[in-house]
Write a protein that holds these residues in place. Sequence first.
Motif, PDB file in Angstrom:
ATOM      1  N   PRO A  78       6.497  -7.687  -9.500  1.00 10.64           N
ATOM      2  CA  PRO A  78       5.205  -7.872 -10.321  1.00 10.64           C
ATOM      3  C   PRO A  78       4.269  -8.837  -9.449  1.00 10.64           C
ATOM      4  O   PRO A  78       2.968  -8.586  -9.727  1.00 10.64           O
ATOM      5  N   ASN A  79       4.673  -9.621  -8.427  1.00 13.81           N
ATOM      6  CA  ASN A  79       3.780 -10.544  -7.622  1.00 13.81           C
ATOM      7  C   ASN A  79       3.450  -9.580  -6.472  1.00 13.81           C
ATOM      8  O   ASN A  79       2.727 -10.057  -5.371  1.00 13.81           O
ATOM      9  N   PHE A  80       3.863  -7.983  -6.218  1.00 14.42           N
ATOM     10  CA  PHE A  80       3.501  -7.439  -4.971  1.00 14.42           C
ATOM     11  C   PHE A  80       1.956  -7.137  -4.863  1.00 14.42           C
ATOM     12  O   PHE A  80       1.419  -6.814  -5.774  1.00 14.42           O
ATOM     13  N   PRO A  81       1.457  -7.660  -3.883  1.00 13.92           N
ATOM     14  CA  PRO A  81      -0.175  -7.459  -3.665  1.00 13.92           C
ATOM     15  C   PRO A  81      -0.548  -6.106  -3.758  1.00 13.92           C
ATOM     16  O   PRO A  81      -0.090  -5.445  -3.017  1.00 13.92           O
ATOM     17  N   THR A  82      -1.675  -5.752  -4.283  1.00 10.46           N
ATOM     18  CA  THR A  82      -2.181  -4.353  -4.392  1.00 10.46           C
ATOM     19  C   THR A  82      -3.419  -4.097  -3.862  1.00 10.46           C
ATOM     20  O   THR A  82      -3.833  -2.921  -3.557  1.00 10.46           O
ATOM     21  N   ALA A  83      -4.065  -5.258  -3.745  1.00 13.57           N
ATOM     22  CA  ALA A  83      -5.533  -5.191  -3.080  1.00 13.57           C
ATOM     23  C   ALA A  83      -5.620  -4.689  -1.716  1.00 13.57           C
ATOM     24  O   ALA A  83      -4.363  -5.186  -0.841  1.00 13.57           O
ATOM     25  N   ARG A  84      -6.338  -3.847  -1.280  1.00  7.71           N
ATOM     26  CA  ARG A  84      -6.425  -3.644   0.148  1.00  7.71           C
ATOM     27  C   ARG A  84      -5.409  -2.337   0.647  1.00  7.71           C
ATOM     28  O   ARG A  84      -5.242  -2.168   1.743  1.00  7.71           O
ATOM     29  N   LEU A  85      -4.466  -1.976  -0.132  1.00  6.31           N
ATOM     30  CA  LEU A  85      -3.368  -1.013   0.281  1.00  6.31           C
ATOM     31  C   LEU A  85      -3.897   0.407   0.505  1.00  6.31           C
ATOM     32  O   LEU A  85      -3.067   1.120   1.248  1.00  6.31           O
ATOM     33  N   ALA A  86      -5.158   0.460   0.431  1.00  9.12           N
ATOM     34  CA  ALA A  86      -5.662   1.716   0.490  1.00  9.12           C
ATOM     35  C   ALA A  86      -5.759   2.084   2.082  1.00  9.12           C
ATOM     36  O   ALA A  86      -5.677   3.253   2.374  1.00  9.12           O
ATOM     37  N   GLU A 102       6.553   5.909   3.131  1.00 10.97           N
ATOM     38  CA  GLU A 102       6.579   5.186   2.085  1.00 10.97           C
ATOM     39  C   GLU A 102       5.205   4.020   2.174  1.00 10.97           C
ATOM     40  O   GLU A 102       5.093   3.539   1.280  1.00 10.97           O
ATOM     41  N   VAL A 103       5.004   3.822   3.387  1.00 15.67           N
ATOM     42  CA  VAL A 103       3.825   3.045   3.492  1.00 15.67           C
ATOM     43  C   VAL A 103       2.761   3.810   3.021  1.00 15.67           C
ATOM     44  O   VAL A 103       1.871   3.056   2.285  1.00 15.67           O
ATOM     45  N   ARG A 104       2.512   4.827   3.298  1.00 15.09           N
ATOM     46  CA  ARG A 104       1.377   5.729   2.646  1.00 15.09           C
ATOM     47  C   ARG A 104       1.373   5.531   1.266  1.00 15.09           C
ATOM     48  O   ARG A 104       0.079   5.621   0.778  1.00 15.09           O
ATOM     49  N   ALA A 105       2.548   5.720   0.625  1.00 17.36           N
ATOM     50  CA  ALA A 105       2.512   5.687  -0.746  1.00 17.36           C
ATOM     51  C   ALA A 105       2.035   4.413  -1.608  1.00 17.36           C
ATOM     52  O   ALA A 105       1.474   4.162  -2.602  1.00 17.36           O
ATOM     53  N   LEU A 106       1.955   3.372  -0.506  1.00 15.59           N
ATOM     54  CA  LEU A 106       1.335   2.097  -1.095  1.00 15.59           C
ATOM     55  C   LEU A 106      -0.151   2.405  -1.334  1.00 15.59           C
ATOM     56  O   LEU A 106      -0.698   1.623  -2.166  1.00 15.59           O
ATOM     57  N   ALA A 107      -1.011   3.207  -0.875  1.00 15.12           N
ATOM     58  CA  ALA A 107      -2.011   3.474  -0.794  1.00 15.12           C
ATOM     59  C   ALA A 107      -2.620   3.802  -2.386  1.00 15.12           C
ATOM     60  O   ALA A 107      -3.587   3.126  -2.806  1.00 15.12           O
ATOM     61  N   VAL A 108      -1.684   4.392  -3.090  1.00 12.79           N
ATOM     62  CA  VAL A 108      -1.914   4.564  -4.524  1.00 12.79           C
ATOM     63  C   VAL A 108      -1.816   3.642  -5.447  1.00 12.79           C
ATOM     64  O   VAL A 108      -1.910   3.775  -6.446  1.00 12.79           O
ATOM     65  N   ARG A 109      -1.184   2.419  -4.898  1.00  6.58           N
ATOM     66  CA  ARG A 109      -0.941   1.222  -5.605  1.00  6.58           C
ATOM     67  C   ARG A 109      -2.207   0.556  -5.760  1.00  6.58           C
ATOM     68  O   ARG A 109      -2.217  -0.371  -6.532  1.00  6.58           O
TER      69      ARG A 109
END
Length: 129
Positions: free
Chosen positions: A27-35, A44-51
Amino acid sequence: MGSGTWCSWGCFLEYTGFDRAHLATRPNFPTARLAAFADHEDPEVRALAVRDPETAPAVVERLPRDPDPAVRAAAARHPNLPRARLTELLDDEELAHPAAANPALDVATIRWLSRTLEDPAGSSADTPT
């Protein structure tokens, strides 16, 4: 950790355990600037971009063509996916299910999908635009 976040991107990037992907679901994983990770060498890191809810439509439109199936599926579910691309993915054998889960689908398209599931032969004529 001082900011109140138990894990950051650095934590995700450094950890290589088998359950690494679960870190991003916390729940607290940061999503800002993951793009910014959309072009990373690790899928797995690229997939962060869509979060990242602010991922640009141009980036989201490109990711369904990613070499990694998990990245493609995640991108198909992103609400910033341009409508024309989302409609294309509904006809893609691999990505139709993730695209159908996209929260940006309009009611008419959802109804069309529902009719298609009920009668696959009878609903192709009124494909949504």
